[in-house]
Design an enzyme around this catalytic site. Sequence first.
Site, short mmCIF file in Angstrom:
data_model
loop_
_atom_site.label_atom_id
_atom_site.label_comp_id
_atom_site.label_asym_id
_atom_site.label_seq_id
_atom_site.Cartn_x
_atom_site.Cartn_y
_atom_site.Cartn_z
N GLU A 165 0.81 -1.22 0.00
CA GLU A 165 0.00 0.00 0.00
C GLU A 165 0.85 1.28 0.00
OE1 GLU A 165 -3.22 -0.02 2.80
OE2 GLU A 165 -4.06 -1.86 1.97
N GLU A 373 -5.85 -8.58 0.61
CA GLU A 373 -6.51 -8.14 1.84
C GLU A 373 -7.96 -7.78 1.57
OE1 GLU A 373 -4.59 -5.22 4.41
OE2 GLU A 373 -2.62 -5.87 3.69
C1 BGP Z 1 -4.32 -2.39 5.43
C2 BGP Z 1 -2.92 -2.74 5.85
C3 BGP Z 1 -2.84 -3.78 6.92
C4 BGP Z 1 -3.98 -3.79 7.91
C5 BGP Z 1 -5.33 -3.40 7.33
C6 BGP Z 1 -6.41 -3.12 8.34
O1 BGP Z 1 -4.35 -1.14 4.84
O2 BGP Z 1 -2.18 -3.21 4.75
O3 BGP Z 1 -1.57 -3.70 7.48
O4 BGP Z 1 -3.68 -3.23 9.11
O5 BGP Z 1 -5.22 -2.29 6.49
O6 BGP Z 1 -6.25 -1.83 8.89
P1 BGP Z 1 -6.46 -1.53 10.42
O7 BGP Z 1 -5.55 -2.46 11.12
O8 BGP Z 1 -6.07 -0.11 10.62
O9 BGP Z 1 -7.88 -1.77 10.68
#
Ligand code: BGP
Length: 494
Positions: A165, A373
């Site tokens: 990202e 993801e």
């Molecule tokens: C994505 C990232 C992850 C993860 C996810 C959820 O953008 O690649 O590392 O953390 O988001 O986000 P959060 O943990 O802030 O809910």
Amino acid sequence: MKHLTDPVFPEGFLWGASSSAWQVEGGVAEGGRVPSVIDENSKTKKPFADDSITADHFHHYKEDVALMKQCGFTSYRFALAWPRIMSAPHTVNPQGIAFYDDLINELVDAGITPIVTLYHYDLPMWAYDMGGWGTREIIDEFDFYVRTCFEHYGDRVKYWLALNEQNMQIIYGEHLGVARGVRDWFKDKWHINHIMNMCHCHAVIACHDMVPGGKIGPVPGYVPIYPATGNPQDQIAAMNAEELTEKVWNDFDVFREYNTFIQKYWRENDIDPGIMDGDMEYAKDAKIDFIAVNCYRSDMGKQPVPGINRDLKFAHMGTRGEMVYSNYEGIYALDRNPYVERTDWDWHIDPVSMRYALRYMWDHYHLPMVITEAGFGAHEDLGPDGQIHDPYRIDYLRDYIYNVGLAIEDGVEVFGFNPWSFTDLLSTGNGMAKRYGLVFVNTTDDDVRDLRRVPKDSYYWYSKLIKSNGREWGKDMTEWRDFTKQFPRASDAD
Ligand code: BGP
């Protein structure tokens, strides 16, 4: 046109889940791992826990892989920790190499294809002290690091992801720790972005040089943006948002050029992105093989309010989240979408955004994609029966996966689905309080507890679905084919 059957997933589709090193491993002072910027950054996220223990995968990885195997995984997307592999500039840590050797062997023995991220926010402190992402010296260090990884793991790892990202790191750099020490983030982020782009290009070129049959791609954090209304100005605002939050990065990764939109934006704002002689020629050879897509939610774009310039914020009130939407005068604003539900953490739940994302990316770039993801963050703890019943996550995953299936039917090439996350792990901003896992880890922000693994209901549901290669949904899914009955406005439901 009537469809009578559920979508068919290709043979060999990669079903798994996802994690990143600093969010899952813990063991930050073990096995020769050196400090990282993210350790400091996560410490400041009080009242939430930091990255020192998290799910303690560093000590539980064998058990975790056994659970993946039992679930029926054919892939696992995880990250290598730069501070575990390189203890100092150009200095390899043999213990770090050995840890990932063991993990990769464990996966391969279990019949699970590793999909490996090279960088997921954990910049070593020594690299930060050199100037971090703001200095071009990091390009050479990154090149050395990725070549070390390809040399050691390239025999068993064929799917590689460069920088997780990058778009989010640049848009929300202050939150993710990329901007520490930078004086004028509005302008300097483009210089940092170009350095990251060059690192990405080095990874792509080195992978193709060193890994026989190796494939590599970027990992955009993709949040589709719908226009708020049929007002043509909302459409342009949505397009502007699309450019400045994702398209600039995707266009560079695919075409290896900065698009005309961003060149005009830099001119108008007197921004020098720091492109040096030879950079763009070098980039030409960095031809990616696929795109890894992270897609959790969508946003809505609309005309901005004059006189306000505000970045998007994932604020939290106590242990609940609240999204504060961005507004950039003369460019775009984002807003809450009244047609979709939201999680406790105020993220839109929008399965159609997955189909949209895949269609959009396919139409623009014509490259195969893998989902790395998507996921449902929630508050959870063991119930009186010692289990976690998470029907909301099953609904989320089922609807998102079904929409991946619809996109495949639409003609998009997708080769895997790896939701966030396998076990519970540290959230980027909300510690252990915001859980995404298919497997519960018995630990909290205030109490380490026994770190026991407890598969949630979603784990068992997912296992059935993936073992049937996307045939056993446990529910009639045909509603997704009916455009007319979906998404009443939240206000209409009152
Ligand atoms: C994505 C990232 C992850 C993860 C996810 C959820 O953008 O690649 O590392 O953390 O988001 O986000 P959060 O943990 O802030 O809910």
